[in-house]
Design a protein around this motif. Sequence first.
Motif, PDB file in Angstrom:
ATOM      1  N   ASP A  15       4.781   4.762   2.595  1.00  6.49           N
ATOM      2  CA  ASP A  15       4.854   3.157   2.603  1.00  6.49           C
ATOM      3  C   ASP A  15       4.093   2.565   3.645  1.00  6.49           C
ATOM      4  OD1 ASP A  15       5.032   0.390   1.957  1.00  6.49           O
ATOM      5  OD2 ASP A  15       7.233   0.421   2.732  1.00  6.49           O
ATOM      6  N   LEU A  16       2.833   2.023   3.364  1.00  2.00           N
ATOM      7  CA  LEU A  16       1.837   1.487   4.582  1.00  2.00           C
ATOM      8  C   LEU A  16       1.521   0.142   4.107  1.00  2.00           C
ATOM      9  CD1 LEU A  16      -0.431   4.370   5.132  1.00  2.00           C
ATOM     10  CD2 LEU A  16       1.509   4.000   6.585  1.00  2.00           C
ATOM     11  N   SER A  17       2.626  -0.588   3.482  1.00  2.00           N
ATOM     12  CA  SER A  17       2.350  -1.872   2.984  1.00  2.00           C
ATOM     13  C   SER A  17       2.303  -2.876   4.145  1.00  2.00           C
ATOM     14  CB  SER A  17       3.444  -2.439   2.324  1.00  2.00           C
ATOM     15  OG  SER A  17       3.926  -1.475   1.247  1.00  2.00           O
ATOM     16  N   ILE A  18       1.296  -3.875   3.974  1.00  2.00           N
ATOM     17  CA  ILE A  18       1.153  -5.090   5.148  1.00  2.00           C
ATOM     18  C   ILE A  18       2.450  -6.045   4.716  1.00  2.00           C
ATOM     19  CG2 ILE A  18      -0.107  -6.954   5.797  1.00  2.00           C
ATOM     20  CD1 ILE A  18      -1.765  -4.377   5.911  1.00  2.00           C
ATOM     21  N   ILE A  77       0.835  -1.259   0.013  1.00  2.00           N
ATOM     22  CA  ILE A  77      -0.035  -0.044   0.000  1.00  2.00           C
ATOM     23  C   ILE A  77       1.007   1.119   0.099  1.00  2.00           C
ATOM     24  CG2 ILE A  77      -1.933   1.156   1.246  1.00  2.00           C
ATOM     25  CD1 ILE A  77      -2.318  -1.552   2.488  1.00  2.00           C
TER      26      ILE A  77
END
Lengths: 164, 383
Positions: free
Chosen positions: B146-149, B104
């Motif tokens: 960067d809001l990655s899982i 994300i």
Amino acid sequence: MQLVTPGIGLLFWMTITFSIVLFLLSKFAWKPILNSIKEREDSINGALSAAEDARKAMDALKSDNQKLLNEARAERDRMLKEASEMKDQIIAKATKDAKEVGDKLITSAKDAIEKEKLNAINELKTQVAVLSVDMAEKILRKKMEDRTQQEAFVNDNLKSITLN
Amino acid sequence: MFSNKYKITKYLIPAFLVVLYVTYAGLKLANAQHEVHTDSTAIVTGTETGATTHSEVSHEESATEHKPEKVDAGKLIMEHIGDSYDWHIVTIGHTHVSIPLPLIIKDDKGLHVFLSNKFHHGHEAYEGYELKEGKLINLSGADFLDLSITKNVFAMFVAVIVLLIIMLSIAGSYKSNALKAPKGIQAFVEPLIIFIRDEVAKPSIGKQYNRFMPFLLTIFFFIFINNIFGLIPLFPGGANVTGNIAVTMVLAAFTFVITMINGNKNYWSHIFMPPGVPGWLLPLMIPIEIIGVLNKPIVLTIRLFANITAGHIIILGFFSLIFIFAEMNTGLGFGVSAFSVAFTTFMSFLELLVAFLQAYVFTLLSAIYFGSAVEEHHHEEHH
């Protein structure tokens, strides 16, 4: 170094997740769990203290019983003692009375005996006197059968009786 | 217990010696065969040099056959304890088996959401982004959020879901099993809860402990379950969640914020007007006190991070030893594996203890900080 540089994404997700977990667990898990534990502890403590109270009450009852028993025992002892005292008293009194009566009887008996004895003695004396007189009469009769003797006797007596 | 331990060590040492001997014999044998096969390396002076030359040669041979890269333990360990955009499970030959995780990304062009397998393990770029050595790079060089899982986020989600299921089911069994002795998992968790309450919260905080119990229990079980999951080497575990500085930082920040919110008059007066300190010392004392306050969350962050990461590094280090030695010689690799497995087993038990201990220490220190924040004034006013 990458290892000690916190990632923005992880910080973000961690904050959100931890907040949600904190909220959910606080509301739906910790609160009921802690309350239940507290309740159970209270109930256990209550049961324990109730048991302790019951034990104390039982002890009190037991000591009461003991007291009652002791009292009853003392009462019985007292009654026995009293009874035995009374018995002694009665015996003593009876003995005394009996003695008194006996003594009285003895005294009166003695008196009567004495009286009877005197009577008897008097009777005897009279009898003896009568017998003596009879005897004397008989002797005299015997002695005075012949006329000479009678005269001698009379004379003797007459001699002794000097006419003054 | 003691005799059992003694027995294990009694058999471990001879077993290790046997394995070492077999390895040495294997090495000699391989060396001899090598000498027979290759006439060019006839100048063999001694067994030891022979072994080294042999290993180099055989390595070169195997390298051309299999992989071009050497085993880089440092890189391997860092990859394992770090974060990543996919969950690597196993590599068989050239096939990487991994679970792609969603990325994300927010930048000036908007929100990008896609799975990490679009990168094909860093071989391709996608939507202007590229993975280079596990790091996300914007090809245009612009800033992005960067809001990655990532692997750690995902592992944390799994742990949190397990935690929620366990605790909510326990809460249910407390309702259905009210005023009765605990059963099943309830009987495992209850001593921990009572331990936190009676040994951590009550002595550290005092009579206001009840207010902080939910938070203390949450951090304790959160850290504990994540530590335990970190020790499981298979898929849902094995991530280094509590050994990630972002995670520990957030946990410490929660403790810090709660301490600040609950700080009473007495707490603040101790910072800004330390009792019994002469006025001229205050310009020195106040900064020291403030540093002391800020120091606490930093200490919490680093302690948990360092302890858990160190545990992971040690275990991974022992396993790396196997491959480093195996690279020299296959027999040596097998020999070292006995030693590595023995030590890793020991370390795993130690880590189980550390998993509990660090959760406990974090909770205890948080409780102590809360305790100092809500402590009532009981020093005599006149001294």
